[in-house]
Design an enzyme around this catalytic site. Structure first.
Site, mmCIF file in Angstrom:
data_model
loop_
_atom_site.group_PDB
_atom_site.id
_atom_site.type_symbol
_atom_site.label_atom_id
_atom_site.label_comp_id
_atom_site.label_asym_id
_atom_site.label_seq_id
_atom_site.Cartn_x
_atom_site.Cartn_y
_atom_site.Cartn_z
ATOM 1 N N GLU A 174 9.703 1.352 11.063
ATOM 2 C CA GLU A 174 10.606 2.494 11.108
ATOM 3 C C GLU A 174 9.744 3.752 11.139
ATOM 4 O O GLU A 174 8.900 3.947 10.270
ATOM 5 C CB GLU A 174 11.570 2.497 9.913
ATOM 6 C CG GLU A 174 12.566 1.350 9.937
ATOM 7 C CD GLU A 174 13.403 1.281 11.207
ATOM 8 O OE1 GLU A 174 13.589 2.326 11.884
ATOM 9 O OE2 GLU A 174 13.858 0.181 11.554
ATOM 10 N N LYS A 188 0.856 -1.186 0.000
ATOM 11 C CA LYS A 188 0.000 0.000 0.000
ATOM 12 C C LYS A 188 0.892 1.236 0.000
ATOM 13 O O LYS A 188 1.467 1.600 1.019
ATOM 14 C CB LYS A 188 -0.896 0.053 1.238
ATOM 15 C CG LYS A 188 -1.919 1.200 1.188
ATOM 16 C CD LYS A 188 -2.421 1.611 2.550
ATOM 17 C CE LYS A 188 -1.754 2.857 3.053
ATOM 18 N NZ LYS A 188 -1.979 4.072 2.218
ATOM 19 N N CYS A 211 12.596 11.609 7.883
ATOM 20 C CA CYS A 211 12.626 11.132 9.262
ATOM 21 C C CYS A 211 14.016 11.265 9.869
ATOM 22 O O CYS A 211 14.173 11.272 11.085
ATOM 23 C CB CYS A 211 12.148 9.685 9.342
ATOM 24 S SG CYS A 211 13.052 8.546 8.280
ATOM 25 N N GLU A 251 8.630 15.766 16.749
ATOM 26 C CA GLU A 251 8.988 15.783 15.338
ATOM 27 C C GLU A 251 8.132 16.797 14.597
ATOM 28 O O GLU A 251 6.907 16.772 14.677
ATOM 29 C CB GLU A 251 8.801 14.393 14.717
ATOM 30 C CG GLU A 251 9.272 14.307 13.289
ATOM 31 C CD GLU A 251 9.176 12.908 12.718
ATOM 32 O OE1 GLU A 251 10.098 12.495 12.000
ATOM 33 O OE2 GLU A 251 8.171 12.222 12.993
#
Length: 479
Positions: free
Chosen positions: A250, A175, A284, A380
């Site tokens: 991750e 996906k 990231c 973040e």
């Protein structure tokens, strides 16, 4: 006329069960539709999983060199379409031409790398303590691998999941992210043209609540690899492990670069600006914290502001210094963090404003006087926003660097060999760099994080990537 895309299931391009579609748009020109894709549901996803399950035994029995030949051929086909892929990536995700081109090349290299590695899979021979005994191991694929990938590296991350999974003999259901799925469709086309058997790779587009959750929870899926936010990743993990699936996550990062008092400040500013503002901060592994010794703090702030101010903005096809955010919601999130940081008392040294032009553009932002308890120092942001934090010595720098929930990538800029080695030993991060930016990793080394950045189960890339997609048997052959 926008491209009309379909799902790829059992070797055929097919519409979704719902009959509904969604559009991708150009982040630099939001009114411009790039393509439409199927808005798939659980039934579409189940059909893809069934196709992968039916193809699993035959693909697992295909010799490794033959699997490798197909991967290598697909890589060569992608190589022939580099400009086409780069343009599509720019138009859906917003990267600059140089950034997108580098990512496309990485995907090509990944297919060639795992194409060659497929011939090495087999096992190892050990010495037995008994006479007349052959003692060895063999490796086998897990079965069906379910992959859920993000929008920020829409071809590289799918490539480093798909290629090792196929090289190891697994079938795949993927996906891709709804914001930029086009390049995954192009990979599927290349693999199909290279001779991949029907059902070995299946691509289903649609919402995570339907497609992603079905992949994570389906009993015929044997392994799930996810890259994305920590919140979603934890949900995927809980769903996938209910029936004992192998899982690899991750997730986010809050990556520091320590700048020592022994560092060359101009070099440090180059390294930090590159890591913080490249790909519009949408990585990231982006550097979001510069932890700087107080003796060089003011000089560093001035230098990194100069780098931020020198960045030009524009459509990625024109290859400027920075492209737009991928979507309006990502832009709004960055602007919200800029406001939060100011409300909490950080000093905005430069930038942080939305540009008065079409598209989701924002100036890179540099904040000084950032306290470690501020949200800007802990959460973040996923945008080009840098928090510069002063410290009095190297011990404090290490403490501040580790004082977050994440542990993905970290770097240090120093001319002190002792500090460099202490950093390697003491930093809590899966990727550690000396005198280099936090972003970027070669494709043949393990990639992954610690703490909330990862499930801390299996790493991606290289031999570690193959380890995730295989299981070993130990054989005693007595004669």
């Amino acid at each position: 006329m926008p491209d009309q895309q379909l799902n790829y299931v059992s070797g055929e391009w097919t519409a979704s069960n719902t009959g509904e579609t969604f559009e991708t748009t150009d982040p630099a020109n939001p009114d411009e539709v790039v393509a439409t894709y199927p808005q798939s549901d659980a039934e579409d996803t189940e059909r893809a999983i069934e196709a992968a399950n039916e193809a699993s035994d035959e693909w697992a029995e295909t010799p490794g060199p033959e699997r490798g030949r197909i991967l290598t051929a697909a890589g060569s086909l992608l190589d022939q379409r580099t400009d086409e892929l780069t343009e599509l990536l720019v138009r859906e995700e917003g990267k600059t031409w140089s950034e997108a081109g580098g990512e496309v090349q990485r995907a090509i290299d990944i297919f060639h790398y795992f194409g060659s590695k497929a011939s090495d899979l087999g096992g190892t021979v050990k010495s037995s303590s008994a006479r007349d005994t052959n003692l060895y191991t063999t490796v086998e694929p897990l079965g069906v691998a379910g992959l859920i990938t993000p929008w920020n590296y829409p071809i590289a991350i799918p490539a480093w999941k798909i290629a090792p999974a196929l090289a190891a003999g697994n079938t795949v259901v993927i996906k891709p992210a709804t914001l930029a799925p086009g390049v995954v469709h192009e990979m599927a086309e290349a693999l199909d043209e290279a001779g991949l058997p029907d059902g070995v790779l299946n691509v289903v587009t649609g919402p995570g609540s339907e497609v992603g959750s079905t992949i994570a929870g389906h009993e015929a899926v044997d392994a799930v690899s996810f890259t994305g936010s920590t919140a979603v990743g934890n949900t995927v993990y809980d769903t996938a492990t209910e029936d004992g699936k192998r899982v690899q996550l991750e997730m986010g990062g809050k990556n520091p670069t320590i700048v020592s008092d022994s560092a060359d400040v101009e070099q440090a500013a180059d390294i930090v600006a590159d890591g913080a503002f490249g790909v519009t901060g949408q990585a990231c592994t982006a550097a979001s914290r510069a932890i700087v010794h107080e003796d060089v703090y003011d000089e560093f702030v001035d230098a990194v502001v100069d780098r931020a101010a020198a960045i030009d903005h524009g459509h990625g096809l024109d290859d400027p210094g920075m492209g737009p955010h991928v979507s309006e919601s990502e832009l709004e999130s960055t602007l919200e963090y800029v406001e939060i940081a100011q409300d909490e008392g950080a000093t905005l040294e430069y930038g942080g404003s939305e540009l008065d032009r079409e598209g989701y553009y924002v100036e890179p932002a540099v904040f000084s006087d950032v306290d470690t308890e501020m949200r800007l120092a802990q959460e973040e942001v996923f945008g080009p926003v840098l928090a510069v934090i002063p410290v009095s010595d190297f011990d404090e720098a290490i403490y501040v660097a580790n004082d977050v929930d994440y542990g993905l990538s970290a770097s240090v800029v120093t001319d002190d060999h002792t500090e460099a080695n202490r950093f390697v030993d003491e930093i809590e991060a899966g990727v550690v760099k000396i005198n280099e930016k936090t972003t970027g990793l070669e494709l043949h080394v393990p990639f992954g994080g610690m703490k909330d950045s990862s499930s801390e189960t299996y790493r991606e890339q290289g031999d570690a990537g193959l380890d995730f997609y295989t299981i070993s048997k130990t054989v005693y052959d007595n004669y």
